[in-house]
Each structure stands twice: as C-alpha cells, then as structure tokens.
Design a protein around this motif. Structure first.
Motif, PDB file in Angstrom:
ATOM      1  N   ASP A   1     -17.007   2.270  12.017  1.00 15.29           N
ATOM      2  CA  ASP A   1     -18.146   3.188  12.161  1.00 15.29           C
ATOM      3  C   ASP A   1     -17.667   4.616  12.394  1.00 15.29           C
TER       4      ASP A   1
ATOM      5  N   ARG B   1     -19.095  -8.495   9.642  1.00 14.41           N
ATOM      6  CA  ARG B   1     -19.094  -8.328  11.098  1.00 14.41           C
ATOM      7  C   ARG B   1     -19.075  -9.684  11.781  1.00 14.41           C
TER       8      ARG B   1
ATOM      9  N   MET C   1     -18.494 -11.487  15.893  1.00 13.83           N
ATOM     10  CA  MET C   1     -18.549 -11.032  17.280  1.00 13.83           C
ATOM     11  C   MET C   1     -17.142 -10.780  17.811  1.00 13.83           C
ATOM     12  N   CYS C   2     -16.196 -11.612  17.382  1.00 12.73           N
ATOM     13  CA  CYS C   2     -14.829 -11.516  17.895  1.00 12.73           C
ATOM     14  C   CYS C   2     -13.890 -12.007  16.810  1.00 12.73           C
TER      15      CYS C   2
ATOM     16  N   GLY D   1     -11.660 -13.957  17.185  1.00 11.09           N
ATOM     17  CA  GLY D   1     -11.472 -15.383  17.462  1.00 11.09           C
ATOM     18  C   GLY D   1     -12.564 -16.247  16.859  1.00 11.09           C
ATOM     19  N   MET D   2     -13.600 -15.614  16.334  1.00  6.32           N
ATOM     20  CA  MET D   2     -14.710 -16.348  15.736  1.00  6.32           C
ATOM     21  C   MET D   2     -14.399 -16.735  14.286  1.00  6.32           C
TER      22      MET D   2
ATOM     23  N   LEU E   1     -12.659 -19.917   6.564  1.00  9.39           N
ATOM     24  CA  LEU E   1     -13.314 -18.757   5.947  1.00  9.39           C
ATOM     25  C   LEU E   1     -12.311 -17.936   5.143  1.00  9.39           C
TER      26      LEU E   1
ATOM     27  N   TYR F   1     -13.884 -10.519  24.805  1.00  7.20           N
ATOM     28  CA  TYR F   1     -14.075 -11.858  25.359  1.00  7.20           C
ATOM     29  C   TYR F   1     -12.748 -12.380  25.926  1.00  7.20           C
TER      30      TYR F   1
ATOM     31  N   ARG G   1      -3.870 -18.771  15.650  1.00 10.66           N
ATOM     32  CA  ARG G   1      -4.280 -19.524  14.465  1.00 10.66           C
ATOM     33  C   ARG G   1      -3.660 -18.986  13.177  1.00 10.66           C
TER      34      ARG G   1
ATOM     35  N   PRO H   1     -25.357  -1.348  12.866  1.00 12.95           N
ATOM     36  CA  PRO H   1     -26.117  -2.177  13.810  1.00 12.95           C
ATOM     37  C   PRO H   1     -25.701  -1.923  15.258  1.00 12.95           C
ATOM     38  N   ARG H   2     -24.500  -1.404  15.427  1.00 13.96           N
ATOM     39  CA  ARG H   2     -24.032  -1.199  16.801  1.00 13.96           C
ATOM     40  C   ARG H   2     -24.915  -0.215  17.555  1.00 13.96           C
TER      41      ARG H   2
ATOM     42  N   GLU I   1     -29.334  -1.629  15.751  1.00 10.98           N
ATOM     43  CA  GLU I   1     -29.933  -2.950  15.685  1.00 10.98           C
ATOM     44  C   GLU I   1     -30.967  -3.174  16.792  1.00 10.98           C
TER      45      GLU I   1
ATOM     46  N   ILE J   1     -27.529 -14.318  21.049  1.00  7.22           N
ATOM     47  CA  ILE J   1     -26.331 -14.762  20.335  1.00  7.22           C
ATOM     48  C   ILE J   1     -25.611 -15.815  21.183  1.00  7.22           C
TER      49      ILE J   1
ATOM     50  N   TYR K   1     -15.336 -18.859  28.875  1.00  6.72           N
ATOM     51  CA  TYR K   1     -16.330 -18.819  29.961  1.00  6.72           C
ATOM     52  C   TYR K   1     -16.653 -20.200  30.530  1.00  6.72           C
TER      53      TYR K   1
ATOM     54  N   LYS L   1     -21.379 -16.536  26.057  1.00  8.09           N
ATOM     55  CA  LYS L   1     -21.560 -15.133  25.711  1.00  8.09           C
ATOM     56  C   LYS L   1     -21.560 -14.909  24.200  1.00  8.09           C
ATOM     57  N   GLY L   2     -21.473 -15.973  23.457  1.00  7.51           N
ATOM     58  CA  GLY L   2     -21.622 -15.855  22.014  1.00  7.51           C
ATOM     59  C   GLY L   2     -20.413 -15.310  21.279  1.00  7.51           C
ATOM     60  N   CYS L   3     -19.219 -15.458  21.826  1.00 11.20           N
ATOM     61  CA  CYS L   3     -18.047 -14.907  21.165  1.00 11.20           C
ATOM     62  C   CYS L   3     -17.673 -15.702  19.923  1.00 11.20           C
ATOM     63  N   GLY L   4     -18.040 -16.991  19.917  1.00 10.03           N
ATOM     64  CA  GLY L   4     -17.782 -17.811  18.740  1.00 10.03           C
ATOM     65  C   GLY L   4     -16.352 -18.292  18.590  1.00 10.03           C
ATOM     66  N   ILE L   5     -15.576 -18.206  19.646  1.00  5.23           N
ATOM     67  CA  ILE L   5     -14.205 -18.705  19.550  1.00  5.23           C
ATOM     68  C   ILE L   5     -14.247 -20.217  19.304  1.00  5.23           C
TER      69      ILE L   5
ATOM     70  N   GLN M   1     -16.508 -21.745  17.473  1.00  7.65           N
ATOM     71  CA  GLN M   1     -16.791 -21.889  16.051  1.00  7.65           C
ATOM     72  C   GLN M   1     -15.524 -21.704  15.212  1.00  7.65           C
TER      73      GLN M   1
ATOM     74  N   VAL N   1     -22.541 -20.189  16.059  1.00  2.00           N
ATOM     75  CA  VAL N   1     -23.184 -19.154  16.856  1.00  2.00           C
ATOM     76  C   VAL N   1     -24.367 -18.585  16.070  1.00  2.00           C
TER      77      VAL N   1
ATOM     78  N   PHE O   1     -24.352 -16.018  13.132  1.00  2.80           N
ATOM     79  CA  PHE O   1     -23.017 -15.965  12.531  1.00  2.80           C
ATOM     80  C   PHE O   1     -22.576 -17.355  12.094  1.00  2.80           C
TER      81      PHE O   1
ATOM     82  N   MET P   1     -21.483 -20.625   9.969  1.00  2.00           N
ATOM     83  CA  MET P   1     -20.558 -20.735   8.844  1.00  2.00           C
ATOM     84  C   MET P   1     -21.332 -20.597   7.533  1.00  2.00           C
TER      85      MET P   1
END
Ligand code: FES
Lengths: 139, 1020
Positions: A21, A38, A40-41, A43-44, A49, A73, A83, B526-527, B530, B937, B958, B986-990, B992, B1002, B1005, B1007
């Motif tokens: 941005d 985008r 979230m992290c 690690g997601m 993918l 996080y 990974r 979006p930051r 959104e 999220i 967490y 917290k929805g970090c998705g690690i 996932q 998540v 987000f 898959m």
C-alpha cells in the motif's frame, strides 16, 4: 509483445500488504506482472496453494510476511519459514525450478523492500522463461 | 468526591500518543470524547520519529492503527487547529471555549489526492522534518495524517497573503475543497472533565548557539537526525553531511543539551529519554552507513527503563557504539573542511581533542510557551521546572479538580510512560464521571440482516475513480464494461469517490434495488477502507463479510502510472479475482460473549489497591486477592516518595478506602490456584491459607503481585554488622539507632545486584533513594561525611534537583565501573571501603561507620506460576512481559489480562500508581460493556474433513484449538475432531496453512476462496 510473466504474491495483512500500500502512496513503480493475494498472515498460506498456483500457470509464487520476530500473530512467519523447505522439495519433485518460489520478510514501513522484491522476481522469472522458450515450454 | 452535575463527556487537549490513548480508553468505556489538536493532524511527536527504542519498531507503523481508530471512532470528535481559550465551571461540569483556526480546505470535500500540493508554487521549511526538508503552503502534516485532509499554511500561502493572486490549488481541485474565505471559529463545549496532554517541544539550541549549533550545518539535533534516518524523511533515509553532502564516517552525540544545566539552558532537570534515543540513533545510523563510527559523550548513562540496559550493552558490545564519559569543553569548526573539533575532559581528567564529520546534539524536552499559556488558562499549578504539579499518589491529577494530565506536560517521559499516563488519566476521569457513563455515547444501530442462504449469487461492483487517482490511469469505462460480463454480476456502477457520504447512500440504495448479495468495491486498500464499506453493508441489511475490495489504486494505478494499458489490464484481473473470491463468501456473525462485569486484582500492594479502588469507584465489583494477612506491600518499607510525600500516611489512607469500599471484596492470605475461561469470562479459583477454595467469575484481571528486595551476596553483607541494605538502614535511622545517630562517615554503594551478568536491568529507584537518604543524613549533621559510590547517577526527570542539592550539601559522589567494584573489609568497629579514584589514579580508602547497599528489586518467585495459570508470559528476568513495550504497556497479549507495579518492572511509587490506574482503565473498557464483540475473521472446523490429527493444535499461537471425541453415531466408530474456541481465536489461519486435510478454514480466506482467486488471477 514482450513476455509478461504472472507472479502470485501472498501478502500478510499486517506488514507486507501494508508495505505494498505504501509503495503506492509513494508512487513507486514496479512491473505489472504481480497479483497480490491478501492473507491474514504468511503462516496462513498452505503449501498446496503454492503448488496449485504454479500448476495453474503462475510463473512464480512469493510469500511475503512481517520481519521474523515481528509477526502480528507471534510467530506465524516462522511457521511459514519452517514449511518452506517442504515446499521447495515438493516443487523439486514436480519439476519446478527453485527460483519460482521465494519468501520475503519486511516491515510495513519498507515499501522499497517490497518493490525490489517484485522487480527482482519479475526479472528472475523472465530469465527462467527465456531459457525455456526455445522448446516451447512456456509462453 | 464532588457532588452535583456530571456530564458524560471529556475534552482531551493534545492529540499525541498520550492524548490518543486517553481518548480511546474513555470512548471505549462509555464517555464521549472531544479530542483537541493544535496542528492540522493528530499524532504528536511519534509520527516524526524513525524507530523507537528498545525494540527498534518503526514509530509510524505502531502508532498508525491508533490514529485510524481515533479518526473513525463514533464517540471521538476530532477538532484540529484548535486552542483552548477558557475553561470555566467545576469538576463534572466545565464549559470550555476553543478557538479554531481556518484550514482553508473543506474537510468534507477534500479527498487527499495531493494534486493541490503538486501545483502549489510556494516552498517553505517543513517543521515536520524539523526544518531540514521543504513543504508547500498547502500540505499534509505527514503522509498518513489523521484526518487525511490537506491544510493551507496562511503565513506561506501566496493567495491568502495577496488575495486574487495564485490560486492554483483551487483551480486543480476537482472536489472543490479549497476555501480561501474560511474564517476562524469559536466553539463552546460542555464537558465533565478535561485532560491536558499537550506534550513537549525539544530544546532549541539555536538562540544560545550551544555547542556551535547554527554556526556549522554539520551540527544537527537528535530530532533532525530522526528525519535524516527516516525512509519517509526528506533524504529518504540517506545520511550525508548537511553542509557538503560528503559521507559521514565519524559521528558524535553530545548528551544533555538543554537538560541538567541551569546556566547554559535554564533547564535543571534531566529529560529522561535522550540517553536511550541517542543510543538508538547511534545503532540505527550504523545500519544506514556501513563502517560508521559513533561515539556518545555523556555524564551519566540513564537507561533506567525496561529492557534499556540490555539495549545499552548490545549497543556497546554488538553494534560497537563507543561511550565516553566526559565533561564537554567545546565544539569548533576545523577550518575550511567543515569537520568538527571536540574538546573534552575525559574520566581520567585528561584534556582531549577529537575530530568528527557530524555532531548530533541530544536535545532535551521542555514545556513550550503555548503550554504554559494553556496551564494558565486551565488554572493549574506548575513545578519549578515548568511541568504540571501532581501528587505521587495521584500522578495524573492537577491542582484543579476535574482537570487531569498525561504525557510530558507532567514531566519529561518516554512513550510507554506517556501511554500509561494516557490510560491512567482515563481511569481518573471515569472515576469522576462514573454516574454519567453511557449518557452521551452512541451505539451504532443496524437493521436486521437479510438471510441470503437461499438466494442465487447477485454481485454488485462499484468502481471508484478516486478523483483522477484511478481514473487518470485506468480506463474505468473499459473496466466497467468488462467486469459486467463476469459471471453472476448484475450491477456495475462507477463512483467519483466511492468513500464519500453520498456514495455510501447510493450503494445502500442499489443493494436494495438490485437485491445484491455480494459486493465488490474496486478502489483503494481494505486496510483503511474496509471497515467503512463493511459498515455500509450492515446499514443495507447485508452481512459485513459479503464484501471484497479490489485494490486498484495502491496496488495498481499508483504503481503503474506510466503504463495505463498494463494498469487497465491488471485492474480487470484484480476485479475478476475479487469477484471470484466474493462468490464463495459466506455470512458470519461477530460473536458476542457476555461479560462478567467484575474485576479481579491479584496483589494488595499500592498498585493492586489503587487499581481495585479505581475500578470500584468506577462502579464495578472487584475481588482483591492478597497473599499475606496485611495490605500495603513493599510500600510499607518506604518512608518518603522522591517528591517528599510521606508514604505510610498515604498508604494507610488507601487501605482505609479499600477496606471501607462496599464493592471491594478482600481475600487475604489467599492465592490463585486455578484459572479457566477467556476475556469477559474468567473463572479463577482462589485458595485460602486453610485450604478453602472459591471460584470467582470476572471479566478482566490485573496482576499486581509486586516484587521483592534482593539479598546481597557481596560487600561482606551478613558478616559485618555495619553493612546493611537500604531498607534496613531506613528502619535503623527511623528508630534513631545509636550507631546511626553517632556515625560520622557513611558510604552508599549503588547497583548491588543490578546491571550485571544475569540481572542486566536497572532497579530504577535506588539512586534517588540513596541520594535522599544522604541528604537527610547530611542535613541532620553537616559534619558527617557521606559518600555515594555509583556507576551512573540515575536521578532521572525532575529528580535531578535532589542530585543537585546533594552535591551542594557536600555529599561526595565517586564513580566506579563494573570491573572495578568497591571492596569492603572489616577493621574493628570501622569498615574499610576501597574504591578506585579515577582522577588520582590510585585506590581511595574510606573508613566508614556504616555501609548502605542499594539492593536490586527482584520479581517474585510466584510470578511464573501466575503466568502459567493465566497464559501470560514472564521475561528472562522473571518480570511480566507486556503485549507491546511501547503501545500496550499494561496489556498482556492474552486479552482481558493486565499488569501493574513492580511485577512488571522496578519503578517508583508514582509510576506504580499510574500503571495501576492504567490497568484499571484498560480493564474498564471490557467491564463497561455488557458483552464483548469478537472479530468475524475466525477459524471454523469442517467436521467432514477433520480427522483429529491435531497438527493445528500445536501451531495455534493462542491455544484456541482443542481435541475432542465425538460420540459414536449410527453404528460408526467414535471420531476425533478439533474444536475452535472462537473467543480465543484471532483468525491468523496458521491452522489452515498447516492442516493436511482441509479440515479447518478461516472465514473470508477459505481454501476455496483463495483457489478461486488464483484461478481468476491466472485466467487472463
Ligand atoms: S502477520 Fe505478517 S507474517 Fe504473520
């Protein structure tokens, strides 16, 4: 027309996406070939993918996250890093060059790091693809 | 407490980090806030800094989220360019008059495209860059300013100075935002309380020409260096000599410029932050210039905060910063070269000359003139050093009831302490205005949500021109035509500014009209935007998760400005990706958890009692758990605060208030033995001495278990009776014990157990305490000889006056180094202390009657146990570790838990009290709500795919995932599955990213969504 690669960049919401941005705010210029997704992290990002993106025809896949130790996080980027070995092996098995996948760590205030990562990756991919063009591998 | 009218609103004067923190805490706990800022944008000094110590975090990045939150908070009203001219009335019911200077830019119209700045012909020095860069007459204070609205500097503007001329900005502004006819406005606002947070200014060395400043451009201030180092500064982070652009190879920092010196600058106090900021700058400058040598010239290294001494040691040993303790003699320019010659007297008393390329003056903090004016208007008392006068037991209360302070107005301080005080001021206000809580605040109201589960996908796309920002590069017409052809798209619209108020209304209407159930906004990031569009969806009765933004500005138009065709093609891809993703979007409700509106405070010392009392007076029930049978904690061992207040009298008053408060339940001789639950919903088990257990339900918890004095293992402590700890000495002195009474020679030894291997931290209170004791001894009998053997005298802030007084009284200060510690041996009734004399180059022998050891403060042994129970971390020294050293100094990363007092780090009483109030304010933001809303999220388990392998459990940061066994159904075997505790997730998705079976995803987000996005990206 010159070859325009397509690069998928998975960016974490907190640092790398924010840096992208900021690159815009500063009107820095980089190749159009990148498509940011985008997350979230970092690690997601599931290894699958990365593979799927390449299978679908992406010329390169990048994962960009916060600087190590600064993940929003706690340690998601360390997980992504851990990974990545597995991803590289997977790509090897599938016959993709290592150079088609890369990891980058940057803070939200480092748009220049983002821009140079994009520029370098586009360059690298262009070189890789040029190598393959003669036998019609990629276009 | 004042009776009578209580207005449920607060005015906060000053939009720096302290004011912002106070504003957010108050607005989040039921009070309406007017946040008054003198300049055109909030942010204060932090937005000028490059990085912050001791974490080297980028300053802008860590404050930006708080700025945005302030900017869009429903219960915070921002007023920029305002000054207070009058405050009348009494606590609970004030009338404040404000004078607002004209901005000459209509805030409702300006979209911050920046075209006005590009055409503005007038350039002047940029004060944001501390004068080293230039800005135009129409400008933003800084690129990420909040509010993000341009302003015209009337003194510089050609059109305003000579009406009818220039006016270029007006001509190019598509939004029609320029208003040369804008005038000054007067506002009169009624509020229940006022918080003064106007901040500080850095000392200006120019008028006095201190250390040659102003004579040679290669002498700069530390704030200027920040701007040179900042990548968003005028040199983009390149450090060259300002005079001639030559590379910098050798750089010197001169400490205490504008501090600790009444003769040269008029400021006798220590500015408290400059040592650390110089070290930080010295370290970071080395990153910018390879091979750079940095030297810091100082009197005492005052790195007394948490993590600071470690930072100092790393700077010395790893980064190679050189530290020179000296007396500076002068700085002169060396002939034509522009180099600088430093003359100084080093520790051994030798006169030395040395050359440097660049000299940085570590300028101190002072109260600006306009703040003195504000103090006068507010009618509050100031100290001799021109800071707001406050009590050590009420560090945010001014002399006028109902008016509070936070930040540097009440003494120089760093960012964490300012943030702490911001929250503390919020707590004090909430206590005063508790009866009026929620009276003036508003809650957002939304219509009932449409159930779209049975509907076919109907996507609406809104393409933003963003003035010409997007439309100037991307062919938006072609884009609109193209995206209309995408599957399931039923409506496409273009908006000049999609974020404007009228666009929101039109979007809502179109959602109804076309029964849209997925929305794509192709606009900016979006930051920042959104939340706005999510809000719009909610108003239109759509679930907020059915939105996707395509960032065709920041990630496209702005970065491919020189390739419009490429940018248009990429915009097509980006919108196509968003459409693909939103197609698989699903509704998700932000879950709300009911809150037990009660607090739990662990520890009955000053911090614990202060927090408990404040929460109780804010109207919440509080359980106070104390390990021993008495309240009071470590404070019972202290006689006076540094400001001279009698501690035991104050503590007795505090205990009284706590005991007699109906809302406080005290559990003495009890400890916490079990914990379950999460934010808003804790169940803590406490066990009393005789084994009885009770379960307490609470919404938030504060850990204030204190610390303890270290037991010395050196200096013949324990074998020579005359060698005592400072606490023991205080007792003996108070009892007028005859040895103390008759003794003629006293030696204080500092840093006993602090600042050395294994305990690399400063205990913060001991220098001041020893100096205070020494003064008392000397005043009682001027014939006594009193020595203080120290490493760095850390009488920081306004405490410096004590150090000065001590030297005046003839107390002898002798510096020693870690490798040359004093030696203490017994010689009959006398004690011999041997210390190296730097000036005479020989050991100095002192025959003392009494040796007083300033022993370190240690964390409590049970800290780790409590940490494990509440999942809150302790650091390497055993002190509790806060969520963020700078911006969340009393929060734990585990939501709903907070920390205060010595358990966090050694600190004096007034800082413990401030921190306790801060913890209480933070806890109140949770307790004041009947329920807590959590983010949408969140991770969701897909029972069909999950095979209970539990890999996700290990990686979840967490501890939000647990394994459970599903009972056998219809003859099938029982199945192992995981469950997500949504309150903790917290929805970090690690999870996932780790799951081998696609059994957990998540919201927003999944898959499926990401794969669809990939497909769309690579289809073009
Ligand atoms: S949030 Fe950026 S890497 Fe984890």
């Amino acid at each position: 027309m010159a070859f325009e690669p397509k690069i998928i960049a998975f960016c974490c919401n907190w640092c790398s996406y924010a840096a992208a941005d900021l690159a815009g705010t500063a009107r820095m210029q980089y190749p159009e070939s990148v498509r940011i997704i985008r997350m979230m992290c970092s690690g997601m990002v599931h290894p699958q993918l990365v593979v799927e993106a390449l299978n679908m025809g992406a010329d390169a896949v990048m994962i960009l996250g916060c600087r190590l130790g600064e993940c929003h996080y706690q340690d998601g980027n360390h997980k992504a890093l851990a990974r990545s070995d597995m991803i590289v092996e997977l790509l090897d098995d599938l016959g993709y060059e290592r150079d088609r996948f890369s990891l980058h760590w940057l803070s939200s205030a480092e748009p220049h790091v983002f821009v140079s990562a994009m520029t370098e990756t586009a360059e690298r991919v262009r070189r890789l693809s040029a190598l393959q063009l003669p036998d019609g591998g990629e276009s | 407490m004042t009776e009578g009218k209580k207005i449920g609103s607060v005015m906060i004067v000053g939009g720096g980090v302290a004011g912002i923190q106070a504003a957010l805490d108050l607005a989040d706990s039921g009070f309406y806030v007017y946040l008054i800022e003198k300049t055109g944008a909030i942010g204060g000094t932090m937005v000028q800094l490059d990085k912050t110590f001791p974490t080297n975090d980028c300053s802008m990045c860590i404050i930006a989220p708080k700025l945005v939150e302030c900017g869009r908070h429903l219960n915070i009203h921002l007023l920029t360019l305002c000054e207070v001219t009058e405050i009348t009335g009494v606590a609970g019911d004030f009338a404040v008059t404000l004078r607002q200077s004209p901005r000459y830019v209509d805030m409702n119209k300006c979209i911050a495209c920046g075209i006005c700045t590009d055409v503005c012909p007038k350039k002047i020095d940029n004060d944001h860059d501390s004068g080293i860069g230039k800005r135009r007459a129409i400008y933003l204070r800084y690129p990420q300013a909040v509010p993000l609205k341009y302003q015209i500097d009337p003194a510089a503007c050609i059109g305003l100075q000579r009406p009818g001329t220039c006016g270029f900005c007006e001509k190019v502004c598509d939004a029609g935002a320029i208003n040369f006819a804008d005038v000054e406005k007067i506002h009169r606002i009624n509020v229940g309380a006022v918080i003064l947070a106007p901040g500080f200014e850095v000392f200006d060395p120019k008028p006095s020409g201190m250390w040659g400043y102003g004579t040679n451009a290669n002498i700069i201030t530390s704030l200027q260096l920040e701007r040179y180092l900042s990548t968003s500064g005028p040199t983009e982070g390149h450090l060259k000599r300002p005079l001639d652009g030559k590379p910098v190879r050798k750089m010197a920092f001169l400490q205490c410029v504008g501090s600790r010196d009444e003769n040269l600058c008029g400021n006798g106090y220590c500015s408290s932050v400059c040592c650390m900021s110089a070290i930080k700058e010295a370290v970071l400058a080395k990153d910018h210039v390879p091979g750079l040598q940095t030297s810091i010239f100082y009197m005492d290294m005052r790195t007394h905060g948490k993590g600071f001494d470690q930072y100092l040691e790393q700077a010395r040993s790893e980064a190679g910063v050189r530290f020179v303790r000296c007396r500076m003699g002068g700085v002169e320019t060396d002939g034509e070269s522009g180099d600088l010659r430093l003359r100084y007297v080093n520790e051994n008393g030798r006169q030395i000359e040395e050359f440097f390329d660049l000299v940085v003056l570590a300028v101190g903090l002072q109260t600006p003139k306009h703040v003195l004016g504000l103090a006068h208007v507010a009618d509050i008392k100031l100290t001799a050093d021109n800071f707001a006068a406050t009590s050590d037991f009420a560090p945010v209360k001014t002399s006028r009831e109902g008016i509070f302070t936070c930040g540097a107005i009440a003494g120089p301080k760093d960012i964490p302490q300012s943030v702490v005080e911001g929250s503390a001021a919020a707590a004090a206000v909430a206590e005063l205005l508790a009866p009026a809580r929620n009276e003036l605040t508003v809650l957002p109201k939304f219509p009932e949500e449409r159930d779209i589960s049975g509907e076919e996908v109907r996507i609406g796309i809104f393409i933003c021109h963003c003035g010409t920002n997007i439309a100037g590069v991307v062919d938006v017409k072609v884009l609109a035509e193209y995206v209309m052809t995408l599957p399931d798209v039923v409506h496409v619209d273009r908006k000049l500014f999609s974020c404007s108020q009228d666009s929101q209304e039109s979007i809502i209407q179109l959602i109804h009209e076309h029964r849209l159930n997925r929305i794509v906004i192709a606009a900016c990031t979006p930051r920042t935007h959104e939340p706005l569009f999510r809000e719009t969806l909610k108003v239109a009765g759509l679930n907020e998760c059915l939105l996707e933004m395509a960032n065709i500005r920041n990630h496209n138009a702005w970065v491919h400005g020189n390739n419009p065709t490429g940018a248009t093609n990429k915009a097509k891809d980006l919108v196509r990706m968003a459409v693909a993703k939103v197609t698989f979007g699903q509704s998700s409700q932000a879950i709300a958890v009911p809150v037990f509106q009660k607090g739990l405070v662990i520890g009955g010392g000053v911090a614990g009692m202060t927090a408990a009392l404040n929460l109780a007076q804010q109207g919440f029930e509080v359980h106070l758990v104390e390990r021993t049978d008495t309240l009071g904690g470590n404070a019972l061992n202290i006689k006076y605060t540094w400001g001279g207040e009698h501690v035991r009298t104050q503590v007795a008053k505090l205990i009284d208030k706590v005991i007699w408060n109906d809302r406080i339940v005290i559990h003495k001789e009890s400890i916490v033995t079990g914990v379950a639950g999460f934010i808003g919903n804790f169940h803590s088990t406490i066990t009393s001495k005789n084994g009885e257990t009770k379960v307490i339900e609470h919404g938030a918890g504060i850990v204030a278990i204190g610390g303890e004095a270290a037991v010395p293992s050196e200096y013949s402590y324990g074998s020579i009776t005359g060698v005592v700890t400072s606490v023991q000495f205080d007792k003996l002195h108070e009892l007028k014990e005859k040895h103390v009474k008759l003794a003629k020679r006293f030696v204080f030894i500092q840093c006993v157990g602090s600042r050395e291997e294994g305990h690399m931290y400063c205990s913060k209170v001991c220098c001041t305490h020893s100096v205070q004791s020494a003064i008392t001894l000397k005043k009682e009998n001027p014939d006594r000889n009193v020595y203080i053997l120290y490493r760095d005298m850390r009488t920081y802030g306004q405490r410096e006056s004590l150090y000065k007084e001590a030297r005046k009284l003839g107390i002898i200060f002798i510096n020693y180094e870690l490798h040359g510690k004093p030696r203490v041996t017994g010689r009959g009734a006398e004690i011999e202390v041997e210390v190296w004399d730097h000036v005479l180059h020989q050991p100095l022998l002192i025959a003392a009657y009494m040796v007083i050891l300033a022993v370190a403060i240690r964390p409590r042994q049970d800290a780790e146990k409590i940490g494990t129970l509440y999942k809150v971390p302790v650091d390497g020294h055993g002190f509790f570790h806060e969520a963020h050293g700078k911006l969340r100094p009393v929060d734990f990363s585990t939501e709903g838990m907070f920390v205060a007092g010595l358990a966090h780090y050694p600190k004096p009483v007034e800082e413990s009290v401030a921190q306790a109030l801060a913890a209480s304010a933070r806890a109140a933001t949770i307790l004041a709500q009947p329920e807590v809303k959590l983010d949408t999220i969140k991770a969701i388990v897909d029972d069909e795919f999950c095979d209970g392998c539990a890999l996700c459990i290990d990686v979840c940061p967490y501890h939000a995932i647990t394994l459970f066994e599903q009972a056998a159904v219809d003859g099938e075997a029982p199945k192992k599955l995981v469950r997500v505790n949504v309150a903790q997730c917290k929805g970090c998705g690690i999870c996932q990213g780790t799951c081998p079976k696609r059994g957990i995803y998540v919201v927003g987000f999944t898959m499926k969504q990401v794969v669809a996005q990939l497909q769309a990206a690579l289809a073009g």
